[in-house]
Enzyme design. Structure first.
Site, PDB file in Angstrom:
ATOM      1  N   ASP A   1     -45.694  20.449 -62.903  1.00 58.90           N
ATOM      2  CA  ASP A   1     -46.666  19.936 -63.867  1.00 58.90           C
ATOM      3  C   ASP A   1     -48.003  19.878 -63.134  1.00 58.90           C
ATOM      4  O   ASP A   1     -48.050  19.934 -61.910  1.00 58.90           O
ATOM      5  CB  ASP A   1     -46.245  18.533 -64.330  1.00 58.90           C
ATOM      6  N   SER A   2     -49.077  19.734 -63.892  1.00 58.60           N
ATOM      7  CA  SER A   2     -50.390  19.597 -63.256  1.00 58.60           C
ATOM      8  C   SER A   2     -50.465  18.284 -62.474  1.00 58.60           C
ATOM      9  O   SER A   2     -51.203  18.185 -61.507  1.00 58.60           O
ATOM     10  CB  SER A   2     -51.488  19.634 -64.313  1.00 58.60           C
TER      11      SER A   2
ATOM     12  N   CYS B   1     -45.226  21.161 -68.146  1.00 60.67           N
ATOM     13  CA  CYS B   1     -46.633  20.940 -68.441  1.00 60.67           C
ATOM     14  C   CYS B   1     -46.925  21.710 -69.730  1.00 60.67           C
ATOM     15  O   CYS B   1     -46.743  22.920 -69.784  1.00 60.67           O
ATOM     16  CB  CYS B   1     -47.473  21.489 -67.288  1.00 60.67           C
TER      17      CYS B   1
ATOM     18  N   GLU C   1     -51.896   6.802 -67.610  1.00 61.85           N
ATOM     19  CA  GLU C   1     -52.179   6.787 -66.161  1.00 61.85           C
ATOM     20  C   GLU C   1     -52.578   5.382 -65.697  1.00 61.85           C
ATOM     21  O   GLU C   1     -52.295   4.983 -64.577  1.00 61.85           O
ATOM     22  CB  GLU C   1     -53.321   7.759 -65.824  1.00 61.85           C
TER      23      GLU C   1
ATOM     24  N   CYS D   1     -47.137  16.437 -74.921  1.00 64.70           N
ATOM     25  CA  CYS D   1     -47.735  16.216 -73.606  1.00 64.70           C
ATOM     26  C   CYS D   1     -46.779  15.307 -72.867  1.00 64.70           C
ATOM     27  O   CYS D   1     -46.282  14.321 -73.439  1.00 64.70           O
ATOM     28  CB  CYS D   1     -49.108  15.555 -73.753  1.00 64.70           C
TER      29      CYS D   1
ATOM     30  N   HIS E   1     -47.046  13.089 -70.780  1.00 64.45           N
ATOM     31  CA  HIS E   1     -47.406  11.681 -70.596  1.00 64.45           C
ATOM     32  C   HIS E   1     -46.952  10.811 -71.781  1.00 64.45           C
ATOM     33  O   HIS E   1     -46.765   9.616 -71.637  1.00 64.45           O
ATOM     34  CB  HIS E   1     -48.927  11.525 -70.475  1.00 64.45           C
TER      35      HIS E   1
END
Lengths: 245, 245
Positions: A8-9, A71, A149, A181, A183
């Protein structure tokens, strides 16, 4: 020894690795987060392709038998190049997400959310339309990433952001929300609150189902995971170990 | 011909370039946004130094006479290396910010905000203490950047985020707020609302004052600006031209 590379990034893909780890379909998972260049979502297609190939190159050093692209931005623009370049099976979160709802009634109302790049790439939408789905609303929701985050996954700020993004849609009529996504699964509680009638499509669970469906991999006794990152490695490992719990 | 290079990890530094442009102290400004690797704020020190030196290298191609580091993260960790490597004057937003309040009463209550990297680097705090300031509160406020990027600069979401970050400080007692990130000036209205008694220190204005003080550069008739970026160049130029208005 079956070894799966996951990239993933950044740290978001840990939500995917967590599900693969729980499913014990590999002996070992090598996770790579490209933290020196995170996020991919606001970058150009050719740049994302280049970064993805470099990530795959790094993981190949570990003799992986399988590559999971955890990702959405990379899956939306670089998956074909990755499949072309690698001689092992490559699986992306987008195809897995689509596969997960393939059997659903084609008239269901689908809400697709993701980064700007994922939504504008039209990759999800094209695959969904090819499967016969027509009632698709797609909305880029970039603020969810920094909120996760920062560890802000429910409460007033999150509720306001939900209002900001979804004020114009009839939330109770949504049958399926594709969390486009990695996240977003961390916001699960808030999604359940705002979309009480919707089934949530989580990339990690979708990846595990797809691997089980396409490849007959026997369950292992144990599965280990190792974390690597292109920047802030120690900080990344601490956070990843916390997120994978 | 006097030419000034300005660099930032992304678009935030446009708030600095805008002030330099208005001041007409150069004939031309070359702006470089490292959009392929934005943001710098969550990256490691050695990585930020490497990226900053590469940005300076790019700008040197334009025969710049002056370099402005319009990125707080780069100013906090890479300014010494940049000064060592370049034979032209190099000026950073942090020294400019400190210079801007040097003459203030040393007992004033200062609130310093910025990215995690800027705050944890202690660069601002050290310079402020060296000047004799003691009442410094420093708080990382990373959510402000994505909000500005999304064009959300006032209203309920912003107010909630202000509450989140500043619930434990007596806002009316703050005399000076150092906007330690080039995105923050776009939130000026909200800062004025929440910190009614504070003077706001804006990196762009501070840079112009510092250049005027240290270097005797005569005002030019016209000043032009050119934008470059390491990724998404066209998209970047459109946004930058809008932000610089």
């Amino acid at each position: 020894m079956n070894r799966c590379g996951v990239f993933d990034s950044g740290i978001g893909g840990v939500s995917v690795a967590k599900e693969i780890l729980k499913a014990k379909i590999f002996d070992e998972i090598i996770y790579y987060g490209d933290t020196a260049r995170v996020p991919y979502g606001n970058k150009n297609e050719s740049t994302i392709i280049r970064y993805s190939l470099e990530a795959a190159e790094f993981l190949k050093n570990f003799d992986i038998d399988f590559l999971v692209v955890a990702c959405n931005s990379a899956s939306s623009v670089a998956i074909d190049e990755l499949k072309k370049e690698l001689s092992i099976p490559v699986i992306g979160v987008i195809e897995a997400g689509v596969e997960a709802i393939k059997q659903e009634d084609k008239n269901k109302n689908i809400l697709l959310i993701g980064t700007r790049r994922t939504i504008s790439s039209q990759k999800y939408q094209t695959l969904l339309k090819n499967e016969g789905f027509n009632n698709i609303i797609s909305i880029p929701t970039p603020l969810f990433v920094p909120l996760v985050e920062e560890g802000i996954v429910e409460g007033e700020i999150v509720d306001r952001v939900f209002e900001l993004y979804f004020s114009e849609i009839e939330k109770e009529k949504i049958d399926i929300v594709i969390l486009g996504c990695t996240h977003y699964p961390f916001l699960e509680k808030s999604f359940k609150k705002h979309f009480p009638n919707a089934k949530l499509i989580h990339s990690g669970q979708a990846i595990v189902s797809l691997i089980n469906k396409r490849f007959d991999i026997p369950t292992k006794k144990n599965c280990k995971i190792k974390f690597f990152a292109s920047d802030n490695i120690e900080e990344f490992r601490i956070k990843a170990k916390e997120w994978i719990k």
